[in-house]
Write a protein that holds these residues in place. Sequence first.
Motif, PDB file in Angstrom:
ATOM      1  N   MET A 111       0.825  -1.209   0.000  1.00  9.88           N
ATOM      2  CA  MET A 111       0.000   0.000   0.000  1.00  9.88           C
ATOM      3  C   MET A 111       0.859   1.258   0.000  1.00  9.88           C
ATOM      4  N   ALA A 112       1.930   1.248   0.770  1.00  7.21           N
ATOM      5  CA  ALA A 112       2.805   2.424   0.820  1.00  7.21           C
ATOM      6  C   ALA A 112       3.457   2.680  -0.530  1.00  7.21           C
ATOM      7  N   MET A 113       3.828   1.621  -1.222  1.00 11.26           N
ATOM      8  CA  MET A 113       4.463   1.777  -2.533  1.00 11.26           C
ATOM      9  C   MET A 113       3.457   2.244  -3.582  1.00 11.26           C
ATOM     10  N   LYS A 114       2.212   1.773  -3.482  1.00 13.38           N
ATOM     11  CA  LYS A 114       1.187   2.155  -4.452  1.00 13.38           C
ATOM     12  C   LYS A 114       0.592   3.534  -4.175  1.00 13.38           C
ATOM     13  N   ASN A 115       0.712   3.980  -2.927  1.00 15.78           N
ATOM     14  CA  ASN A 115       0.059   5.224  -2.520  1.00 15.78           C
ATOM     15  C   ASN A 115       1.064   6.165  -1.838  1.00 15.78           C
ATOM     16  N   PRO A 116       1.972   6.752  -2.607  1.00 18.98           N
ATOM     17  CA  PRO A 116       2.991   7.620  -2.019  1.00 18.98           C
ATOM     18  C   PRO A 116       2.430   8.906  -1.422  1.00 18.98           C
ATOM     19  N   ASP A 117       1.136   9.177  -1.694  1.00 13.05           N
ATOM     20  CA  ASP A 117       0.508  10.384  -1.163  1.00 13.05           C
ATOM     21  C   ASP A 117      -0.143  10.145   0.197  1.00 13.05           C
ATOM     22  N   PHE A 118       0.097   8.974   0.790  1.00 11.06           N
ATOM     23  CA  PHE A 118      -0.378   8.658   2.134  1.00 11.06           C
ATOM     24  C   PHE A 118       0.804   8.267   3.009  1.00 11.06           C
ATOM     25  N   ASN A 119       0.721   8.553   4.285  1.00 10.88           N
ATOM     26  CA  ASN A 119       1.649   8.031   5.277  1.00 10.88           C
ATOM     27  C   ASN A 119       0.983   6.873   6.003  1.00 10.88           C
ATOM     28  N   PHE A 120       1.652   5.729   6.056  1.00 13.51           N
ATOM     29  CA  PHE A 120       1.081   4.519   6.640  1.00 13.51           C
ATOM     30  C   PHE A 120       1.729   4.193   7.978  1.00 13.51           C
ATOM     31  N   ILE A 121       0.898   3.804   8.919  1.00 10.65           N
ATOM     32  CA  ILE A 121       1.365   3.377  10.237  1.00 10.65           C
ATOM     33  C   ILE A 121       0.759   2.008  10.522  1.00 10.65           C
ATOM     34  N   GLY A 122       1.609   1.047  10.845  1.00  7.72           N
ATOM     35  CA  GLY A 122       1.140  -0.302  11.144  1.00  7.72           C
ATOM     36  C   GLY A 122       1.355  -0.658  12.609  1.00  7.72           C
ATOM     37  N   ILE A 123       0.318  -1.180  13.238  1.00 11.03           N
ATOM     38  CA  ILE A 123       0.407  -1.633  14.627  1.00 11.03           C
ATOM     39  C   ILE A 123       0.471  -3.154  14.644  1.00 11.03           C
ATOM     40  N   GLU A 124       1.470  -3.695  15.313  1.00  6.42           N
ATOM     41  CA  GLU A 124       1.595  -5.145  15.453  1.00  6.42           C
ATOM     42  C   GLU A 124       2.159  -5.462  16.841  1.00  6.42           C
ATOM     43  N   ARG A 125       1.466  -6.323  17.575  1.00  9.37           N
ATOM     44  CA  ARG A 125       1.878  -6.621  18.948  1.00  9.37           C
ATOM     45  C   ARG A 125       2.844  -7.796  19.052  1.00  9.37           C
ATOM     46  N   ASP A 126       2.929  -8.624  18.008  1.00 10.89           N
ATOM     47  CA  ASP A 126       3.765  -9.823  18.061  1.00 10.89           C
ATOM     48  C   ASP A 126       5.172  -9.503  17.560  1.00 10.89           C
ATOM     49  N   LYS A 127       6.136  -9.548  18.439  1.00  7.84           N
ATOM     50  CA  LYS A 127       7.516  -9.220  18.077  1.00  7.84           C
ATOM     51  C   LYS A 127       8.079 -10.191  17.040  1.00  7.84           C
ATOM     52  N   ASN A 128       7.621 -11.443  17.072  1.00  8.53           N
ATOM     53  CA  ASN A 128       8.136 -12.443  16.142  1.00  8.53           C
ATOM     54  C   ASN A 128       7.653 -12.218  14.718  1.00  8.53           C
ATOM     55  N   VAL A 129       6.592 -11.425  14.578  1.00 12.63           N
ATOM     56  CA  VAL A 129       6.012 -11.144  13.268  1.00 12.63           C
ATOM     57  C   VAL A 129       6.474  -9.797  12.729  1.00 12.63           C
ATOM     58  N   ILE A 130       6.524  -8.811  13.604  1.00 11.54           N
ATOM     59  CA  ILE A 130       6.825  -7.452  13.153  1.00 11.54           C
ATOM     60  C   ILE A 130       8.222  -7.343  12.543  1.00 11.54           C
ATOM     61  N   VAL A 131       9.122  -8.237  12.932  1.00 17.62           N
ATOM     62  CA  VAL A 131      10.480  -8.178  12.372  1.00 17.62           C
ATOM     63  C   VAL A 131      10.461  -8.394  10.855  1.00 17.62           C
ATOM     64  N   SER A 132       9.523  -9.212  10.378  1.00 21.54           N
ATOM     65  CA  SER A 132       9.399  -9.417   8.929  1.00 21.54           C
ATOM     66  C   SER A 132       8.908  -8.152   8.239  1.00 21.54           C
ATOM     67  N   ALA A 133       8.008  -7.436   8.900  1.00 18.25           N
ATOM     68  CA  ALA A 133       7.512  -6.174   8.348  1.00 18.25           C
ATOM     69  C   ALA A 133       8.632  -5.136   8.296  1.00 18.25           C
ATOM     70  N   ILE A 134       9.465  -5.119   9.327  1.00 14.88           N
ATOM     71  CA  ILE A 134      10.626  -4.211   9.338  1.00 14.88           C
ATOM     72  C   ILE A 134      11.508  -4.481   8.118  1.00 14.88           C
ATOM     73  N   ASP A 135      11.791  -5.753   7.882  1.00 12.89           N
ATOM     74  CA  ASP A 135      12.660  -6.127   6.764  1.00 12.89           C
ATOM     75  C   ASP A 135      12.092  -5.677   5.422  1.00 12.89           C
ATOM     76  N   LYS A 136      10.783  -5.823   5.253  1.00 14.62           N
ATOM     77  CA  LYS A 136      10.165  -5.432   3.977  1.00 14.62           C
ATOM     78  C   LYS A 136      10.315  -3.931   3.740  1.00 14.62           C
ATOM     79  N   ILE A 137      10.080  -3.148   4.766  1.00 18.63           N
ATOM     80  CA  ILE A 137      10.181  -1.695   4.630  1.00 18.63           C
ATOM     81  C   ILE A 137      11.627  -1.278   4.386  1.00 18.63           C
ATOM     82  N   LYS A 138      12.559  -1.944   5.063  1.00 16.26           N
ATOM     83  CA  LYS A 138      13.987  -1.639   4.870  1.00 16.26           C
ATOM     84  C   LYS A 138      14.446  -1.991   3.460  1.00 16.26           C
TER      85      LYS A 138
END
Length: 212
Positions: free
Chosen positions: A56-83
């Motif tokens: 969504m962030a790549m398709k919509n550069p005119d929006f700022n996206f914030i993702g909430i995730e409580r599971d530390k074991n999952v959010i690390v994958s999201a970090i990697d994708k954004i990086k």
Amino acid sequence: MRLRNKPWAEGYIKENSAIVEQTPYERKGSWNSIFDKEQPIALEIGTGKGRFIEGMAMKNPDFNFIGIERDKNVIVSAIDKIKEQEIINAKLMHENAQDLRDMFAENEVDRIYLNFSDPWPKSRHEKRRLTYHTFLEQYKSVLHDEGQIIMKTDNRKLFEYSLVSFSQFGMKLEDVTLDLHALEDETNVMTEYEEKFSNKGQPIYRCIASFK
């Protein structure tokens, strides 16, 4: 399936403070200040491994996206994708948000995405469903007057429950789709769960609702 514990996850989250906001409760009313540009804010509750927020962030550069995730074991994958994609209009927070009003000011958010939320099928757990009226009260407070809630799920009972909940709360149902992928909507970005369920032939339900 239970996720494998990643003992290094806590440290990894702290190391990536440029992506994961470390003091989200102090950002209330000033979330746009952590982005390069001030623009509408879209919030995803339950980011998982990050496929949706990345796309969504790549398709919509005119929006700022914030993702909430409580599971530390999952959010690390999201970090990697954004990086890896060097995405500048997506940030994360590692939180179990009890009340969005503690982190966001009134009218600070323009869209809220609820993707494949836990259906909490037992009646005694109804209050935990993210479309229960106490959550809708939170969304109404932080959403801009013209803001939208966009919900996707494969769970028919949760979908039906949510439509009733939205209606009883006085919300406007702008779009109700019983088979999202049949529409071939090019704006749709699939989550990991969505692809899994769709490949099994399960219909994906989507609703777009607003408070005005």
